[in-house]
Design an enzyme around this catalytic site. Structure first.
Site, short mmCIF file in Angstrom:
data_model
loop_
_atom_site.label_atom_id
_atom_site.label_comp_id
_atom_site.label_asym_id
_atom_site.label_seq_id
_atom_site.Cartn_x
_atom_site.Cartn_y
_atom_site.Cartn_z
N THR A 1 -11.55 96.95 120.98
CA THR A 1 -12.55 97.53 120.85
C THR A 1 -12.76 96.01 119.19
O THR A 1 -12.31 95.23 119.09
CB THR A 1 -12.97 98.55 119.63
OG1 THR A 1 -12.27 99.29 119.93
CG2 THR A 1 -13.73 98.71 118.14
N ILE B 1 -7.31 98.34 114.94
CA ILE B 1 -8.16 98.94 116.12
C ILE B 1 -8.13 98.13 117.45
O ILE B 1 -7.04 97.04 117.54
CB ILE B 1 -9.76 97.80 115.75
CG1 ILE B 1 -9.17 96.24 115.74
CG2 ILE B 1 -10.13 98.13 114.68
CD1 ILE B 1 -11.05 95.88 115.41
N ASP B 2 -8.51 99.32 118.52
CA ASP B 2 -8.34 99.13 119.84
C ASP B 2 -8.38 97.14 120.35
O ASP B 2 -8.92 96.46 119.74
CB ASP B 2 -8.39 99.60 120.44
CG ASP B 2 -8.44 101.67 120.58
OD1 ASP B 2 -7.36 101.73 119.71
OD2 ASP B 2 -9.41 102.13 120.28
N LYS B 3 -7.49 97.18 121.30
CA LYS B 3 -7.75 95.92 122.19
C LYS B 3 -9.16 95.97 122.15
O LYS B 3 -9.45 93.91 122.35
CB LYS B 3 -6.75 95.64 123.45
CG LYS B 3 -6.41 94.81 124.44
CD LYS B 3 -6.38 95.07 126.08
CE LYS B 3 -5.76 93.53 126.25
NZ LYS B 3 -5.06 93.27 127.34
N ARG C 1 -13.68 107.24 119.60
CA ARG C 1 -13.68 107.55 121.06
C ARG C 1 -12.92 108.45 121.52
O ARG C 1 -14.04 108.99 122.81
CB ARG C 1 -12.26 106.42 122.40
CG ARG C 1 -12.87 105.10 121.50
CD ARG C 1 -11.42 104.09 121.84
NE ARG C 1 -11.63 104.20 123.11
CZ ARG C 1 -10.38 103.39 123.84
NH1 ARG C 1 -9.73 102.82 123.05
NH2 ARG C 1 -10.50 103.43 125.53
#
Length: 313
Positions: free
Chosen positions: A140, A136-138, A239
């Site tokens: 998020t 998962i993104d930084k 996103r």
């Protein structure tokens, strides 16, 4: 170096399949890499094609190099481990933490913390991404599963690929999303001019991305709280799809509006629930993580401002 010899008792159409049947301690992907690296010989000759045909009586030798120490160093970084057993762990990742080393991030990552906190990690992801099944993104927050051995890694990655591992997110979107529920199906790939971003591309020019969404609450015409279920796992998928819907995730510095209505340290996107099948027992399991305090505080203010009953997850 460990060297193993196998003799084929019957014909087999693929070398990697033959070796997979002979060994229980190596995954198919690990065997394929050994083949491609020239570590496998058939009747004394190196074979680098995983699809090479094996005939009855062939002698197959596998050379297994000594294990390489992880290039990433363990770091005593506190992390929220929601669940752990001998096969896998589920972690509630905080905002601002990168999942693995790369692009200048050599420390402070989730992998650094996992190497310190857990007694083992799978090797399928290589020395830079041990145990990492998905990311998962930084900025998020929320749940992701980490494999502690190769067998579990293959099982969990297969569940994600086969869409039997369910991943549910909550996000605060800009504007008034009018649809109560729906499905977004597009191709997603690298942005044609900005290589740091992903984008919706014409059919056939990217990878298929499928996201189901459901509206949870409206805050006037300014914001919408929305639930997302991932059917695929492309980079920045929610996103990008939120932007495609015309309602980017609030606080998103990459895909959101230049002028943000809410002050946040990053996109208000949270991996809330993870449902999977245990790699060893076959038990169906479900894990949840409440919204992080900063997200919950913003939600509380919106509920009060717009007269919406308080929402907690």
């Amino acid at each position: 170096m460990d060297q193993r010899l196998f003799v084929a008792e019957e014909n087999c159409k693929r070398l990697d399949v033959f070796l997979s049947d002979q060994t229980e301690d190596f995954t198919r992907s690990r065997l394929k890499k050994l083949i491609e690296d020239g570590q496998v010989s058939v009747n004394g000759s190196v074979v680098k094609k995983a699809g090479a045909e094996i005939k009855t009586g062939d002698s197959v030798t596998v050379c297994i190099p000594e294990a390489v120490a992880y290039a990433v160093q363990p770091e005593n970084i506190p992390i929220d481990i929601v669940y752990e057993d001998k096969d896998f762990a589920v972690v509630n990742k905080p905002q601002g933490m990168t999942v693995h080393v790369g692009n200048g991030n050599e420390s402070g990552t989730l992998v650094n913390a996992l190497l310190y906190a857990l007694d083992s990690l799978s090797g399928v992801g290589g020395v830079l991404r041990p145990g990492i099944v998905h990311r998962i993104d930084k900025d998020t927050t929320g749940l992701l599963v980490v494999a502690k051995n190769d067998k579990a890694h293959v099982s969990l990655a297969g569940q994600i690929a086969e869409k039997t591992c369910r991943r549910t997110y909550y996000a605060l979107l800009e504007g008034n999303l009018k649809e109560e529920r729906g499905r977004v199906v597009t191709d997603i790939g690298r942005h044609p001019t900005d290589r740091l971003k992903m984008a919706v591309l014409p059919d056939g020019q990217g990878k298929i991305a499928i996201t189901d969404f459901e509206t949870v609450a409206h805050f006037g015409g300014d914001f919408t709280l929305c639930k997302f279920d991932l059917q695929t796992g492309r980079t920045h998928q929610i996103r990008v799809h939120a932007k495609h819907l015309g309602h980017p995730v609030a606080g998103d510095p990459v895909y959101g509006y230049k002028k943000q209505k809410i002050k946040a340290d990053g996109q208000l996107l949270h991996a809330w629930q993870l449902q999977l099948t245990h790699p060893s027992t076959g038990e169906r399991m479900s894990f949840n993580a409440p919204l992080p305090p900063a997200f919950q505080e913003i939600l509380d203010k919106l509920c009060k401002q717009y007269g919406v009953e308080r929402i907690t997850l």
